[in-house]
Design a protein around this motif. Structure first.
Motif, PDB file in Angstrom:
ATOM      1  N   PHE A  79      73.731  25.652  35.187  1.00  0.00           N
ATOM      2  CA  PHE A  79      74.894  26.517  35.403  1.00  0.00           C
ATOM      3  C   PHE A  79      76.189  25.703  35.334  1.00  0.00           C
ATOM      4  CE2 PHE A  79      72.443  29.783  38.216  1.00  0.00           C
ATOM      5  CZ  PHE A  79      71.790  30.260  37.096  1.00  0.00           C
ATOM      6  N   ALA A  80      76.189  24.547  35.990  1.00  0.00           N
ATOM      7  CA  ALA A  80      77.392  23.712  36.001  1.00  0.00           C
ATOM      8  C   ALA A  80      77.731  23.215  34.600  1.00  0.00           C
ATOM      9  CB  ALA A  80      77.194  22.528  36.942  1.00  0.00           C
ATOM     10  N   TRP A  81      76.708  22.848  33.830  1.00  0.00           N
ATOM     11  CA  TRP A  81      76.925  22.379  32.459  1.00  0.00           C
ATOM     12  C   TRP A  81      77.518  23.492  31.597  1.00  0.00           C
ATOM     13  CZ3 TRP A  81      77.431  18.871  28.786  1.00  0.00           C
ATOM     14  CH2 TRP A  81      77.139  19.204  27.462  1.00  0.00           C
ATOM     15  N   LEU A  82      76.928  24.678  31.653  1.00  0.00           N
ATOM     16  CA  LEU A  82      77.413  25.791  30.843  1.00  0.00           C
ATOM     17  C   LEU A  82      78.799  26.243  31.304  1.00  0.00           C
ATOM     18  CD1 LEU A  82      74.115  27.881  30.501  1.00  0.00           C
ATOM     19  CD2 LEU A  82      75.193  26.422  28.774  1.00  0.00           C
ATOM     20  N   GLY A  83      79.050  26.195  32.611  1.00  0.00           N
ATOM     21  CA  GLY A  83      80.373  26.552  33.106  1.00  0.00           C
ATOM     22  C   GLY A  83      81.439  25.574  32.646  1.00  0.00           C
ATOM     23  N   PHE A  84      81.082  24.300  32.596  1.00  0.00           N
ATOM     24  CA  PHE A  84      82.035  23.277  32.165  1.00  0.00           C
ATOM     25  C   PHE A  84      82.302  23.373  30.668  1.00  0.00           C
ATOM     26  CE2 PHE A  84      83.009  19.005  30.553  1.00  0.00           C
ATOM     27  CZ  PHE A  84      84.162  18.735  31.289  1.00  0.00           C
ATOM     28  N   THR A  85      81.237  23.463  29.865  1.00  0.00           N
ATOM     29  CA  THR A  85      81.422  23.449  28.405  1.00  0.00           C
ATOM     30  C   THR A  85      82.006  24.746  27.869  1.00  0.00           C
ATOM     31  OG1 THR A  85      79.113  24.168  28.094  1.00  0.00           O
ATOM     32  CG2 THR A  85      79.564  21.787  28.016  1.00  0.00           C
ATOM     33  N   GLY A  86      81.692  25.872  28.516  1.00  0.00           N
ATOM     34  CA  GLY A  86      82.124  27.153  27.982  1.00  0.00           C
ATOM     35  C   GLY A  86      83.361  27.742  28.619  1.00  0.00           C
TER      36      GLY A  86
END
Length: 305
Positions: A79-86
């Motif tokens: 979730f944190a990765w997708l929130g950061f990249t997107g």
């Protein structure tokens, strides 16, 4: 539907085109709303506020469906990765870049995102191999965007000082969107409403930390500014996220990435319909080239390069 989707059967149906059209309308409208918002609030606070509002809305919707957030640490890392990249990185990078370079040039640079998607998907997603059809389609789409925005914008490109850093920031934002679209299809299997809510809930504290670091408070924003921020949170953030992830799982990253080519078309159409703007030769050429790219994508053959 789970976030894993059916990765062996990517089929685009009429409802998927409707979903893509809704995303294009919301993302296309976001540019005007962002212009209003940043006139009265620091860009980092606009990003943090819209993400926080979107997270709250999707959490309420998620709970209304009876779903709950996962407890597994690995899922929250996703979730944190997708929130950061997107969300976090692109919002901040594009806002920062547009303080130095024209929005038209930033738009052309970000339009490289679909080409990045097909290259990444070829490596990471077995069901989205690189084909000549995709290459030609995305190249035509990019050329069409350049024509719509205006080839003169490329004359603003520079390798000097802060401008090259701003151009690099826009390119990194495009890479963030591409990474998000591709890696979202590798996320753990959770209901898509949980995925959307979790991504924004994980993105909100990241965005707030950046906002506080850049400016201690959002300041005394006007009613017009907050109206724009709330609309950004409700539609291009919350509703768009709720539509985005199911669409990604059903149709693939490449299909969703084509939205980057349709957003300028929507913006030009809005200008003609509501602002009294007129079309020039580059606009007509841009529409034609983008349409050609769509036709190639839908009706071309699929030999590998």
């Amino acid at each position: 539907m789970n976030a894993s989707g059916d990765r062996n059967a990517l089929v685009v149906k009429p409802r998927d085109w409707a979903g893509l059209a809704a995303l294009v309308a919301m993302w296309g409208s976001a540019y005007a709303l962002t212009s209003i918002a940043v006139a009265g609030m620091a860009p980092a606070w606009v990003a943090a506020s819209r993400i926080t509002i979107g997270a709250a809305v999707l959490w309420i919707v998620m709970r209304a469906t009876g779903a709950v957030l996962p407890r597994e640490r690995g899922t929250w890392v996703w979730f944190a990765w997708l929130g950061f990249t997107g969300n976090v990185a692109p919002f901040v990078l594009i806002s920062w870049a547009q303080q130095t370079i024209a929005s038209s040039l930033a738009g052309i640079i970000v339009a490289l995102m679909p080409i990045m998607v097909v290259l990444l998907a070829n490596v990471l997603l077995p069901d989205e191999p690189l084909t000549r059809r995709k290459v030609f389609s995305f190249v035509f789409g990019f050329v069409g965007v350049v024509l719509l925005i205006g080839p003169a914008a490329l004359g603003d490109f520079s390798l000097d000082g802060m401008r090259i850093l701003a151009e690099l920031a826009a390119l990194l934002a495009a890479a963030g969107y591409a990474l998000n679209a591709v890696t979202a299809r590798l996320a753990p299997s959770v209901p898509v409403i949980v995925l959307g809510a979790g991504v924004l809930l994980a993105a909100a504290p990241q965005a707030l930390l950046i906002a506080v670091w850049s400016s201690p408070s959002p300041g005394m924003a006007s009613a017009a500014t907050w109206t724009a921020v709330v609309l950004l949170g409700l539609f291009p953030t919350a509703l768009a996220t709720a539509l985005l992830y199911p669409l990604l799982m059903r149709t693939g990253a490449g299909f969703v990435a084509t939205s980057n080519y349709y957003v300028p078309c929507f913006a030009v159409a809005l200008g003609v319909a509501f602002m009294g703007e007129s079309l020039n030769a580059f606009d007509y050429a841009g529409f034609a080239v983008i349409l050609l790219g769509v036709l190639i994508a839908q009706y071309g053959d699929d030999p590998s390069p």
